[in-house]
Design an enzyme around this catalytic site. Structure first.
Site, PDB file in Angstrom:
ATOM      1  N   LYS A 154      88.555  40.020  43.667  1.00 53.29           N
ATOM      2  CA  LYS A 154      89.306  39.549  44.841  1.00 53.29           C
ATOM      3  C   LYS A 154      89.309  38.013  44.934  1.00 53.29           C
ATOM      4  O   LYS A 154      90.351  37.399  45.138  1.00 53.29           O
ATOM      5  CB  LYS A 154      88.708  40.168  46.113  1.00 53.29           C
ATOM      6  CG  LYS A 154      88.943  41.675  46.197  1.00 53.29           C
ATOM      7  CD  LYS A 154      88.292  42.299  47.382  1.00 53.29           C
ATOM      8  CE  LYS A 154      86.786  42.489  47.246  1.00 53.29           C
ATOM      9  NZ  LYS A 154      86.332  43.369  46.163  1.00 53.29           N
ATOM     10  N   ILE A 155      88.120  37.410  44.777  1.00 54.50           N
ATOM     11  CA  ILE A 155      88.036  35.946  44.934  1.00 54.50           C
ATOM     12  C   ILE A 155      88.654  35.239  43.726  1.00 54.50           C
ATOM     13  O   ILE A 155      89.444  34.302  43.881  1.00 54.50           O
ATOM     14  CB  ILE A 155      86.568  35.507  45.170  1.00 54.50           C
ATOM     15  CG1 ILE A 155      86.067  36.089  46.500  1.00 54.50           C
ATOM     16  CG2 ILE A 155      86.452  33.979  45.167  1.00 54.50           C
ATOM     17  CD1 ILE A 155      84.586  35.951  46.746  1.00 54.50           C
ATOM     18  N   THR A 233      80.459  29.417  43.276  1.00 54.53           N
ATOM     19  CA  THR A 233      80.416  29.852  44.686  1.00 54.53           C
ATOM     20  C   THR A 233      80.043  31.331  44.761  1.00 54.53           C
ATOM     21  O   THR A 233      80.296  31.973  45.772  1.00 54.53           O
ATOM     22  CB  THR A 233      81.786  29.628  45.389  1.00 54.53           C
ATOM     23  OG1 THR A 233      82.785  30.322  44.642  1.00 54.53           O
ATOM     24  CG2 THR A 233      82.146  28.163  45.506  1.00 54.53           C
ATOM     25  N   SER A 234      79.448  31.866  43.655  1.00 55.22           N
ATOM     26  CA  SER A 234      79.137  33.308  43.655  1.00 55.22           C
ATOM     27  C   SER A 234      77.684  33.587  44.031  1.00 55.22           C
ATOM     28  O   SER A 234      77.396  33.920  45.168  1.00 55.22           O
ATOM     29  CB  SER A 234      79.472  33.919  42.305  1.00 55.22           C
ATOM     30  OG  SER A 234      80.816  34.301  42.301  1.00 55.22           O
ATOM     31  N   ASP A 259      77.749  26.164  45.686  1.00 56.66           N
ATOM     32  CA  ASP A 259      77.571  26.590  47.071  1.00 56.66           C
ATOM     33  C   ASP A 259      76.379  27.533  47.169  1.00 56.66           C
ATOM     34  O   ASP A 259      76.003  27.972  48.251  1.00 56.66           O
ATOM     35  CB  ASP A 259      78.844  27.310  47.542  1.00 56.66           C
ATOM     36  CG  ASP A 259      78.784  27.726  49.005  1.00 56.66           C
ATOM     37  OD1 ASP A 259      78.501  26.848  49.840  1.00 56.66           O
ATOM     38  OD2 ASP A 259      78.986  28.918  49.310  1.00 56.66           O
ATOM     39  N   GLU A 264      67.699  29.570  46.726  1.00 57.97           N
ATOM     40  CA  GLU A 264      68.220  29.142  48.034  1.00 57.97           C
ATOM     41  C   GLU A 264      67.529  29.820  49.211  1.00 57.97           C
ATOM     42  O   GLU A 264      67.538  29.312  50.334  1.00 57.97           O
ATOM     43  CB  GLU A 264      69.733  29.389  48.129  1.00 57.97           C
ATOM     44  CG  GLU A 264      70.132  30.858  48.173  1.00 57.97           C
ATOM     45  CD  GLU A 264      71.644  31.059  48.312  1.00 57.97           C
ATOM     46  OE1 GLU A 264      72.401  30.472  47.533  1.00 57.97           O
ATOM     47  OE2 GLU A 264      72.053  31.821  49.201  1.00 57.97           O
ATOM     48  N   HIS A 296      75.733  27.575  50.922  1.00 62.47           N
ATOM     49  CA  HIS A 296      76.274  28.934  51.066  1.00 62.47           C
ATOM     50  C   HIS A 296      77.211  29.044  52.281  1.00 62.47           C
ATOM     51  O   HIS A 296      77.005  29.874  53.159  1.00 62.47           O
ATOM     52  CB  HIS A 296      75.130  29.953  51.175  1.00 62.47           C
ATOM     53  CG  HIS A 296      75.511  31.300  50.608  1.00 62.47           C
ATOM     54  ND1 HIS A 296      74.679  32.011  49.782  1.00 62.47           N
ATOM     55  CD2 HIS A 296      76.635  32.055  50.726  1.00 62.47           C
ATOM     56  CE1 HIS A 296      75.275  33.152  49.436  1.00 62.47           C
ATOM     57  NE2 HIS A 296      76.466  33.189  50.004  1.00 62.47           N
ATOM     58  N   GLN A 297      78.200  28.169  52.290  1.00 62.80           N
ATOM     59  CA  GLN A 297      79.138  28.159  53.414  1.00 62.80           C
ATOM     60  C   GLN A 297      80.562  28.534  53.003  1.00 62.80           C
ATOM     61  O   GLN A 297      81.476  28.480  53.821  1.00 62.80           O
ATOM     62  CB  GLN A 297      79.173  26.766  54.064  1.00 62.80           C
ATOM     63  CG  GLN A 297      79.819  25.695  53.180  1.00 62.80           C
ATOM     64  CD  GLN A 297      80.105  24.397  53.903  1.00 62.80           C
ATOM     65  OE1 GLN A 297      79.226  23.560  54.057  1.00 62.80           O
ATOM     66  NE2 GLN A 297      81.334  24.217  54.346  1.00 62.80           N
ATOM     67  N   ALA A 298      80.729  28.938  51.733  1.00 67.28           N
ATOM     68  CA  ALA A 298      82.094  29.209  51.259  1.00 67.28           C
ATOM     69  C   ALA A 298      82.771  30.284  52.118  1.00 67.28           C
ATOM     70  O   ALA A 298      83.964  30.237  52.361  1.00 67.28           O
ATOM     71  CB  ALA A 298      82.073  29.627  49.797  1.00 67.28           C
TER      72      ALA A 298
END
Ligand code: NAI
Length: 332
Positions: A154-155, A233-234, A259, A264, A296-298
């Site tokens: 999807k992304i 960003t995954s 991200d 984290e 982690h704000q994507a």
């Protein structure tokens, strides 16, 4: 249903309280993460609602089951932090939010590419300090550059759609070809090695599994073009951060935008301004002028957070009402 809600932030409360008016679940919010030390809080709650960094391993699940928890409702897409097989054995149902806004993550991904390429973060602080020099700010046109997408779900598909608008050549590696990508967006599927070798920008959009852990490691970096841009960003562990540091030091990696970060869990989502930084790998990453890191704000847009709240509450109601669970997680 009685829900023990872990890792609560003010924005979670805002959106869940709003949408719960239609569902009327009994939610108790806990700021703490779910882990071995905090699981007692969930005693007597049929459902534990968790996020990306809550610890839901076998030992936590065994204790939760003994306390009466029957359901884990993930309010995210990734489920690498849950031991799905143990949950199954214990009769605990795990649901997730498979898609809330792939656009949110895709747009942030492209935002990182642009920020790094045009050095927007440097330029902004220079201008505010009265330094209008352009030295060091030279970028490149995205048009005609080759971008390699690892994962075209999807992304990845949304990223391909945006980059097509920029006029990029798009390569992809995925175990399954996405027809829209191939037929409509002109994405060329290649082997992973070819993607690494030919791409000016590599962007990661596959889930974290055993086989994808550290897919960007010393070997992979050695195959890449000099000056490559890598975007993740995954999930953090797709990149071996120590290998990335070596790649940045040698100049092989020209830009890194992340991200997510492997460790984290002990950093992100909290204000640590006045805490001593103890993660030396992360600290080193922050010293490079060509590294941009977001915490982690994507996913973090109005639309995505609304969809997360609505789907999570629907998942819980469907379970309660014995309806088909469309968002059940079967295995990892
Ligand atoms: P998706 O399930 O729609 O797509 C994942 C794609 O990766 C699939 O096409 C799958 O075939 C492919 N894939 C699986 N194993 C692979 C491998 N070994 N090599 C290459 N491709 C492989 O998932 P979606 O929604 O596109 O999300 C992708 C990832 O993005 C999620 O797994 C999650 O970790 C991450 N994510 C990050 C967010 C953030 O805020 N930073 C928010 C949401 C998701």
């Amino acid at each position: 249903m009685k829900i023990a809600f872990f890792s609560t932030k003010p924005y979670d409360r805002r959106f869940f309280d709003l949408y719960n008016k239609d569902f009327q679940h009994e939610i108790t919010y806990f700021e703490t993460r779910l882990n071995r030390d905090t699981l007692k809080l969930a005693e007597g709650f049929e459902c534990a609602c968790v996020f990306v960094n809550d610890q839901v391993d076998a030992s936590v699940l065994i204790a939760l089951a003994a306390q009466g928890t029957r359901m884990i409702a993930l309010r995210c897409a990734g489920f690498n932090n849950v031991d799905i097989n143990s949950a199954k054995e214990l009769g605990i149902t795990v649901v997730r939010v498979p898609a809330y806004s792939p656009y949110a993550v895709a747009e942030h991904t492209v935002g990182l590419m642009l920020a790094l390429n045009r050095k927007i973060y440097w330029a902004n602080s220079r201008v505010k300090q009265g330094n209008f020099s352009l030295d060091g700010l030279l970028g490149f046109d995205l048009r005609n550059r080759t971008v390699g997408l690892v994962g075209t779900g999807k992304i990845g598909e949304c990223v391909a759609r945006i980059l097509r608008g920029f006029g990029c050549r798009i390569l992809a590696y995925d175990k399954f070809k996405n027809e829209v990508c191939e037929k409509e967006l002109g994405v060329e599927y290649v082997e992973r090695e070819a993607l690494f070798a030919e791409s000016d920008i590599i962007s990661l959009h596959c889930p974290l599994f055993k086989e994808t852990r550290h897919l960007v490691n010393n070997d992979a970096i050695a195959r890449m073009k000099k000056g490559v841009m890598i975007i993740n960003t995954s999930r953090g562990a797709l990149i071996d951060a120590k290998a990335a540091i070596e790649g940045l030091k040698s100049g092989k990696i020209g830009y890194l935008g992340i991200d997510v970060y492997e460790e984290e869990e002990d950093l992100f989502f909290e204000d640590k301004t006045f805490e001593i930084r103890t993660d030396d790998v992360f600290a080193r990453l922050t010293t490079f002028p060509n590294v941009v890191i977001t915490g982690h704000q994507a996913y973090f847009t109005e639309e995505a957070v609304s969809a997360i709240a609505k789907t999570t509450l629907e998942n819980i109601s469907a379970y309660e009402d014995g309806k088909e669970l469309v968002n059940i997680v079967m295995s990892n």
